[in-house]
Write a protein that holds these residues in place. Structure first.
Motif, PDB file in Angstrom:
ATOM      1  N   TYR A 137       0.845  -1.194   0.000  1.00 32.83           N
ATOM      2  CA  TYR A 137       0.000   0.000   0.000  1.00 32.83           C
ATOM      3  C   TYR A 137       0.881   1.244   0.000  1.00 32.83           C
ATOM      4  N   LYS A 138       0.748   2.080  -1.011  1.00 35.77           N
ATOM      5  CA  LYS A 138       1.632   3.240  -1.172  1.00 35.77           C
ATOM      6  C   LYS A 138       1.125   4.519  -0.505  1.00 35.77           C
ATOM      7  N   GLY A 139      -0.080   4.510   0.048  1.00 35.18           N
ATOM      8  CA  GLY A 139      -0.648   5.708   0.652  1.00 35.18           C
ATOM      9  C   GLY A 139      -0.122   5.996   2.046  1.00 35.18           C
ATOM     10  N   GLY A 140       0.682   5.117   2.595  1.00 34.42           N
ATOM     11  CA  GLY A 140       1.205   5.288   3.949  1.00 34.42           C
ATOM     12  C   GLY A 140       1.539   3.941   4.550  1.00 34.42           C
ATOM     13  N   THR A 141       1.846   3.936   5.814  1.00 30.77           N
ATOM     14  CA  THR A 141       2.178   2.697   6.505  1.00 30.77           C
ATOM     15  C   THR A 141       0.922   2.169   7.190  1.00 30.77           C
ATOM     16  N   LEU A 142       0.511   0.993   6.816  1.00 29.78           N
ATOM     17  CA  LEU A 142      -0.668   0.386   7.415  1.00 29.78           C
ATOM     18  C   LEU A 142      -0.250  -0.521   8.561  1.00 29.78           C
ATOM     19  N   LYS A 143      -0.983  -0.461   9.628  1.00 31.20           N
ATOM     20  CA  LYS A 143      -0.707  -1.307  10.787  1.00 31.20           C
ATOM     21  C   LYS A 143      -1.659  -2.497  10.761  1.00 31.20           C
ATOM     22  N   PRO A 144      -1.269  -3.604  11.397  1.00 30.52           N
ATOM     23  CA  PRO A 144      -2.173  -4.766  11.445  1.00 30.52           C
ATOM     24  C   PRO A 144      -3.391  -4.489  12.320  1.00 30.52           C
ATOM     25  N   PRO A 145      -4.436  -5.301  12.187  1.00 27.11           N
ATOM     26  CA  PRO A 145      -5.654  -5.111  12.989  1.00 27.11           C
ATOM     27  C   PRO A 145      -5.390  -5.239  14.485  1.00 27.11           C
ATOM     28  N   VAL A 146      -6.243  -4.588  15.274  1.00 29.64           N
ATOM     29  CA  VAL A 146      -6.155  -4.633  16.733  1.00 29.64           C
ATOM     30  C   VAL A 146      -7.353  -5.422  17.250  1.00 29.64           C
ATOM     31  N   SER A 147      -7.077  -6.514  17.952  1.00 27.13           N
ATOM     32  CA  SER A 147      -8.168  -7.296  18.536  1.00 27.13           C
ATOM     33  C   SER A 147      -8.556  -6.699  19.878  1.00 27.13           C
ATOM     34  N   ALA A 148      -9.652  -7.149  20.429  1.00 28.71           N
ATOM     35  CA  ALA A 148     -10.108  -6.645  21.730  1.00 28.71           C
ATOM     36  C   ALA A 148      -9.090  -6.963  22.819  1.00 28.71           C
ATOM     37  N   LYS A 149      -8.443  -8.114  22.712  1.00 27.45           N
ATOM     38  CA  LYS A 149      -7.433  -8.513  23.697  1.00 27.45           C
ATOM     39  C   LYS A 149      -6.236  -7.552  23.666  1.00 27.45           C
ATOM     40  N   GLN A 150      -5.791  -7.184  22.475  1.00 24.27           N
ATOM     41  CA  GLN A 150      -4.680  -6.249  22.332  1.00 24.27           C
ATOM     42  C   GLN A 150      -5.093  -4.849  22.776  1.00 24.27           C
ATOM     43  N   ALA A 151      -6.327  -4.468  22.496  1.00 23.10           N
ATOM     44  CA  ALA A 151      -6.816  -3.140  22.846  1.00 23.10           C
ATOM     45  C   ALA A 151      -6.879  -2.946  24.357  1.00 23.10           C
ATOM     46  N   ALA A 152      -7.092  -4.027  25.098  1.00 26.75           N
ATOM     47  CA  ALA A 152      -7.164  -3.933  26.556  1.00 26.75           C
ATOM     48  C   ALA A 152      -5.808  -3.564  27.163  1.00 26.75           C
ATOM     49  N   LYS A 153      -4.739  -3.815  26.428  1.00 22.99           N
ATOM     50  CA  LYS A 153      -3.387  -3.541  26.929  1.00 22.99           C
ATOM     51  C   LYS A 153      -2.922  -2.115  26.649  1.00 22.99           C
ATOM     52  N   SER A 154      -3.518  -1.457  25.676  1.00 21.33           N
ATOM     53  CA  SER A 154      -3.040  -0.142  25.257  1.00 21.33           C
ATOM     54  C   SER A 154      -4.201   0.799  24.943  1.00 21.33           C
ATOM     55  N   PRO A 155      -4.257   1.959  25.597  1.00 18.84           N
ATOM     56  CA  PRO A 155      -5.333   2.905  25.284  1.00 18.84           C
ATOM     57  C   PRO A 155      -5.253   3.436  23.850  1.00 18.84           C
ATOM     58  N   LYS A 156      -4.037   3.558  23.325  1.00 16.83           N
ATOM     59  CA  LYS A 156      -3.866   4.044  21.954  1.00 16.83           C
ATOM     60  C   LYS A 156      -4.434   3.022  20.957  1.00 16.83           C
ATOM     61  N   ALA A 157      -4.162   1.748  21.195  1.00 13.34           N
ATOM     62  CA  ALA A 157      -4.690   0.690  20.338  1.00 13.34           C
ATOM     63  C   ALA A 157      -6.204   0.593  20.481  1.00 13.34           C
ATOM     64  N   ALA A 158      -6.702   0.805  21.693  1.00 11.82           N
ATOM     65  CA  ALA A 158      -8.150   0.749  21.935  1.00 11.82           C
ATOM     66  C   ALA A 158      -8.860   1.860  21.162  1.00 11.82           C
ATOM     67  N   ALA A 159      -8.263   3.036  21.134  1.00 15.87           N
ATOM     68  CA  ALA A 159      -8.859   4.160  20.404  1.00 15.87           C
ATOM     69  C   ALA A 159      -8.857   3.880  18.905  1.00 15.87           C
ATOM     70  N   ARG A 160      -7.782   3.290  18.412  1.00 14.02           N
ATOM     71  CA  ARG A 160      -7.681   2.943  16.994  1.00 14.02           C
ATOM     72  C   ARG A 160      -8.727   1.907  16.614  1.00 14.02           C
ATOM     73  N   ARG A 161      -8.911   0.909  17.462  1.00 11.42           N
ATOM     74  CA  ARG A 161      -9.912  -0.131  17.227  1.00 11.42           C
ATOM     75  C   ARG A 161     -11.322   0.451  17.241  1.00 11.42           C
ATOM     76  N   LYS A 162     -11.596   1.297  18.218  1.00 13.03           N
ATOM     77  CA  LYS A 162     -12.920   1.913  18.343  1.00 13.03           C
ATOM     78  C   LYS A 162     -13.237   2.756  17.106  1.00 13.03           C
ATOM     79  N   SER A 163     -12.238   3.494  16.622  1.00 19.17           N
ATOM     80  CA  SER A 163     -12.415   4.323  15.444  1.00 19.17           C
ATOM     81  C   SER A 163     -12.696   3.473  14.204  1.00 19.17           C
ATOM     82  N   PHE A 164     -11.923   2.401  14.038  1.00 16.03           N
ATOM     83  CA  PHE A 164     -12.134   1.521  12.889  1.00 16.03           C
ATOM     84  C   PHE A 164     -13.530   0.908  12.920  1.00 16.03           C
ATOM     85  N   CYS A 165     -13.917   0.409  14.073  1.00 17.80           N
ATOM     86  CA  CYS A 165     -15.224  -0.245  14.198  1.00 17.80           C
ATOM     87  C   CYS A 165     -16.360   0.735  13.915  1.00 17.80           C
ATOM     88  N   ALA A 166     -16.214   1.970  14.369  1.00 24.87           N
ATOM     89  CA  ALA A 166     -17.244   2.981  14.133  1.00 24.87           C
ATOM     90  C   ALA A 166     -17.353   3.314  12.649  1.00 24.87           C
TER      91      ALA A 166
END
Length: 84
Positions: A27-56
């Motif tokens: 993907y040439k538009g930028g650096t894409l990060k892998p998906p964040v699961s609920a388990k990973q989101a519980a460990k990091s508020p930044k990951a949780a915000a990213r997951r919440k945004s994607f889901c919304a």
């Protein structure tokens, strides 16, 4: 004849949803990060915000969750991968 990027072809897509490492790298538009699961989101508020945004954003997209043959669409697979 130019080949399309891997993220647009089957070889760049993960069968369980989203893109695989090769697809994200192509993907040439930028650096894409892998998906964040609920388990990973519980460990990091930044990951949780990213997951919440994607889901919304992705949860509100129009389109079916199943193909006519009963298989889940790419949208449904991505939402499942992110635990939405």
């Amino acid at each position: 004849m130019a080949k399309t990027a891997a993220w647009q072809r089957k070889e760049g897509k993960n069968p369980t949803g989203g893109l695989n490492a090769k697809g994200r790298a192509s993907y040439k538009g930028g650096t894409l990060k892998p998906p964040v699961s609920a388990k990973q989101a519980a460990k990091s508020p930044k990951a949780a915000a990213r997951r919440k945004s994607f889901c919304a954003r992705m949860g509100g997209m129009p389109g079916p969750m199943k193909k006519p043959n009963g298989e889940p669409t790419r949208k449904a697979l991505a939402l499942r991968k992110w635990d939405c």
